[in-house]
Design a protein around this motif. Structure first.
Motif, PDB file in Angstrom:
ATOM      1  N   GLN A 198      -2.919  -6.536 -16.115  1.00  0.00           N
ATOM      2  CA  GLN A 198      -2.367  -5.784 -15.004  1.00  0.00           C
ATOM      3  C   GLN A 198      -3.164  -5.965 -13.716  1.00  0.00           C
ATOM      4  O   GLN A 198      -2.711  -5.592 -12.643  1.00  0.00           O
ATOM      5  CB  GLN A 198      -2.301  -4.304 -15.352  1.00  0.00           C
ATOM      6  N   SER A 230       3.117  -1.118  -1.115  1.00  0.00           N
ATOM      7  CA  SER A 230       3.267  -1.851  -2.364  1.00  0.00           C
ATOM      8  C   SER A 230       2.420  -3.104  -2.304  1.00  0.00           C
ATOM      9  O   SER A 230       2.466  -3.851  -1.320  1.00  0.00           O
ATOM     10  CB  SER A 230       4.731  -2.229  -2.595  1.00  0.00           C
ATOM     11  N   GLU A 233       2.039  -8.052  -5.934  1.00  0.00           N
ATOM     12  CA  GLU A 233       3.399  -8.481  -6.297  1.00  0.00           C
ATOM     13  C   GLU A 233       4.294  -7.283  -6.603  1.00  0.00           C
ATOM     14  O   GLU A 233       5.180  -7.347  -7.454  1.00  0.00           O
ATOM     15  CB  GLU A 233       3.384  -9.448  -7.481  1.00  0.00           C
ATOM     16  N   ASN A 234       4.061  -6.178  -5.891  1.00  0.00           N
ATOM     17  CA  ASN A 234       4.816  -4.937  -6.018  1.00  0.00           C
ATOM     18  C   ASN A 234       4.565  -4.206  -7.336  1.00  0.00           C
ATOM     19  O   ASN A 234       5.271  -3.244  -7.650  1.00  0.00           O
ATOM     20  CB  ASN A 234       6.327  -5.160  -5.852  1.00  0.00           C
ATOM     21  N   TYR A 235       3.547  -4.597  -8.079  1.00  0.00           N
ATOM     22  CA  TYR A 235       3.257  -3.919  -9.329  1.00  0.00           C
ATOM     23  C   TYR A 235       2.503  -2.612  -9.126  1.00  0.00           C
ATOM     24  O   TYR A 235       2.555  -1.722  -9.969  1.00  0.00           O
ATOM     25  CB  TYR A 235       2.456  -4.837 -10.264  1.00  0.00           C
ATOM     26  N   THR A 236       1.768  -2.493  -8.002  1.00  0.00           N
ATOM     27  CA  THR A 236       0.878  -1.347  -7.817  1.00  0.00           C
ATOM     28  C   THR A 236       0.882  -0.893  -6.364  1.00  0.00           C
ATOM     29  O   THR A 236       0.902  -1.712  -5.450  1.00  0.00           O
ATOM     30  CB  THR A 236      -0.564  -1.718  -8.231  1.00  0.00           C
ATOM     31  N   GLN A 260       3.179  -0.588 -12.654  1.00  0.00           N
ATOM     32  CA  GLN A 260       4.461   0.057 -12.930  1.00  0.00           C
ATOM     33  C   GLN A 260       5.565  -0.284 -11.927  1.00  0.00           C
ATOM     34  O   GLN A 260       6.644   0.289 -11.987  1.00  0.00           O
ATOM     35  CB  GLN A 260       4.267   1.568 -12.993  1.00  0.00           C
ATOM     36  N   GLN A 261       5.283  -1.169 -10.990  1.00  0.00           N
ATOM     37  CA  GLN A 261       6.288  -1.651 -10.033  1.00  0.00           C
ATOM     38  C   GLN A 261       6.936  -0.520  -9.231  1.00  0.00           C
ATOM     39  O   GLN A 261       8.072  -0.114  -9.486  1.00  0.00           O
ATOM     40  CB  GLN A 261       7.364  -2.473 -10.734  1.00  0.00           C
ATOM     41  N   THR A 262       6.211  -0.025  -8.251  1.00  0.00           N
ATOM     42  CA  THR A 262       6.711   1.032  -7.377  1.00  0.00           C
ATOM     43  C   THR A 262       6.724   0.547  -5.935  1.00  0.00           C
ATOM     44  O   THR A 262       5.777  -0.096  -5.477  1.00  0.00           O
ATOM     45  CB  THR A 262       5.822   2.296  -7.476  1.00  0.00           C
ATOM     46  N   GLU A 263       7.800   0.865  -5.207  1.00  0.00           N
ATOM     47  CA  GLU A 263       7.886   0.515  -3.791  1.00  0.00           C
ATOM     48  C   GLU A 263       8.522   1.680  -3.027  1.00  0.00           C
ATOM     49  O   GLU A 263       8.764   2.748  -3.576  1.00  0.00           O
ATOM     50  CB  GLU A 263       8.681  -0.777  -3.592  1.00  0.00           C
ATOM     51  N   CYS A 281      11.435  -1.185  -8.644  1.00  0.00           N
ATOM     52  CA  CYS A 281      11.697  -2.461  -7.967  1.00  0.00           C
ATOM     53  C   CYS A 281      12.891  -3.156  -8.623  1.00  0.00           C
ATOM     54  O   CYS A 281      12.748  -3.772  -9.688  1.00  0.00           O
ATOM     55  CB  CYS A 281      10.458  -3.355  -8.030  1.00  0.00           C
TER      56      CYS A 281
END
Length: 378
Positions: A198, A230, A233-236, A260-263, A281
């Protein structure tokens, strides 16, 4: 005599026609408010009768005036290419909006980071009381490079409506390790000896700076400002402190909901707690909103699930969060602002504004076909 009579009659005709036209225009410009009403997803018009063009935006409140900044889209344009700039509107009541023009125009200079054809998203503006400057940050992608640049951009102005002077763009916090507030689970800490799956994107970008895409700004009660975006790669999500002038990062930041891919973050504060609403995402398609809460802006942040309830709540009513507005002068008067994106014809994207209801510590966003400021929590 006949020609003169014709002249008089034609003037009367056009005068009447013009009066009727103006009445229709007035009705059109206030249609979104419905005589003091918000109607989510309906087309909203400014004082000129033109559809409001401020997507992915945010609102600044200064000297009893609300300033709405957002992405200006172009008719027939698909995707998110920026060809005009950041549009600004002003209002004293949140229902009726005056067109203030383009606050930050795109450049014709091919050497500029913000040349026409780049991607400029989610502009937010905050006021710095020390420098008396209005400071705009935004997500920037360089022309012709897709979404690989993942930079944050900065512009400043002496006036809320602009013009804003573009300063620079970059990836934040190069060579900096995150701050881990007390209570952060060990599983969320970066192990620099054994790089976990991660954390691979964080370590990849460590030397050159972290990716910065969907974003918001938040000014705390003590005047300190934070850039929340974000990353990886938009994961965190990253929560990053800005300097005293709000024009650079200090190097202090934390990581939120790692992997957890939050934007689409939007933040507010209430009773000593920080709340954040974001989304998953799924490209341009809507998904369920996510609510977080923390005692410190840096966290640790507690995930509380989806704040939306009722029909279509699992898709955030077809929208995606962009900003939470605390209506000045009213305790807990909070408006959830979201965008209903239309990727095939970006200019047709609509706005979803809904009241945030708070019962004890429970925060909800409930759909209303029509509502007004009286529906906000007192």
């Amino acid at each position: 005599m006949n020609s003169y009579r014709f002249f008089i009659l034609s003037r009367l005709f056009f005068a009447c026609f013009g009066f009727i036209g103006m009445q229709q225009l007035h009705a059109q410009t206030t249609a979104h408010a419905g005589a003091g009403k918000f109607t989510p997803i309906a087309q909203w018009y400014d004082d000129k009768g033109v559809a409001i063009n401020a997507h992915g935006g945010g609102i600044l409140f200064k000297d009893n005036v609300y300033y709405w900044f957002g992405e200006h889209k172009v008719a027939g344009s698909a995707g998110n290419t920026s060809l005009v700039g950041v549009h600004c509107y002003s209002s004293t009541n949140l229902y009726n909006w005056k067109d203030e023009g383009i606050a930050l125009p795109m450049s014709d200079d091919e050497q500029s980071d913000i040349v026409k054809g780049c991607v400029l998203e989610r502009p937010k503006v905050i006021y710095n009381a020390k420098t008396k400057k209005y400071v705009m940050w935004f997500h920037l992608e360089l022309k012709g490079k897709g979404y690989s640049a993942a930079r944050t951009g900065l512009a400043v102005s002496d006036k809320p409506t602009g013009p804003y002077q573009y300063i620079r763009s970059y990836r934040p916090n190069a060579g900096k390790m995150p701050f881990y507030p007390k209570g952060t689970p060990d599983s969320d800490r970066v192990n620099t000896t054994i790089v976990k799956e991660q954390d691979k994107f964080f370590m990849r970008d460590f030397a050159g700076g972290q990716m910065a895409r969907d974003m918001t700004l938040f000014v705390d009660d003590d005047g300190k400002a934070y850039h929340i975006f974000s990353s990886e790669e938009n994961y965190t999500l990253h929560v990053a402190e800005l300097n005293a002038d709000y024009t650079a990062h200090t190097g202090k930041f934390s990581r939120v909901y790692i992997g957890q891919q939050t934007e689409a973050p939007a933040v507010f504060k209430r009773n000593g707690f920080y709340y954040m609403i974001g989304s998953g995402c799924t490209g341009w398609a809507p998904n369920a909103a996510r609510l977080f809460r923390a005692k410190s802006i840096f966290g640790p942040w507690e995930y509380l699930g989806n704040p939306c309830i009722g029909p279509n709540s699992d898709l955030t009513y077809g929208g995606q969060s962009t900003h939470i507005l605390n209506v000045n002068g009213k305790k807990d008067a909070l408006i959830f602002m979201a965008d209903k994106w239309e990727p095939k014809n970006a200019i047709d994207g609509r706005y979803i504004w809904l009241p945030i209801t708070i019962t004890g510590d429970i925060v909800n966003v409930v759909w209303k076909d029509s509502w007004d400021l009286g529906d906000l929590s007192k």
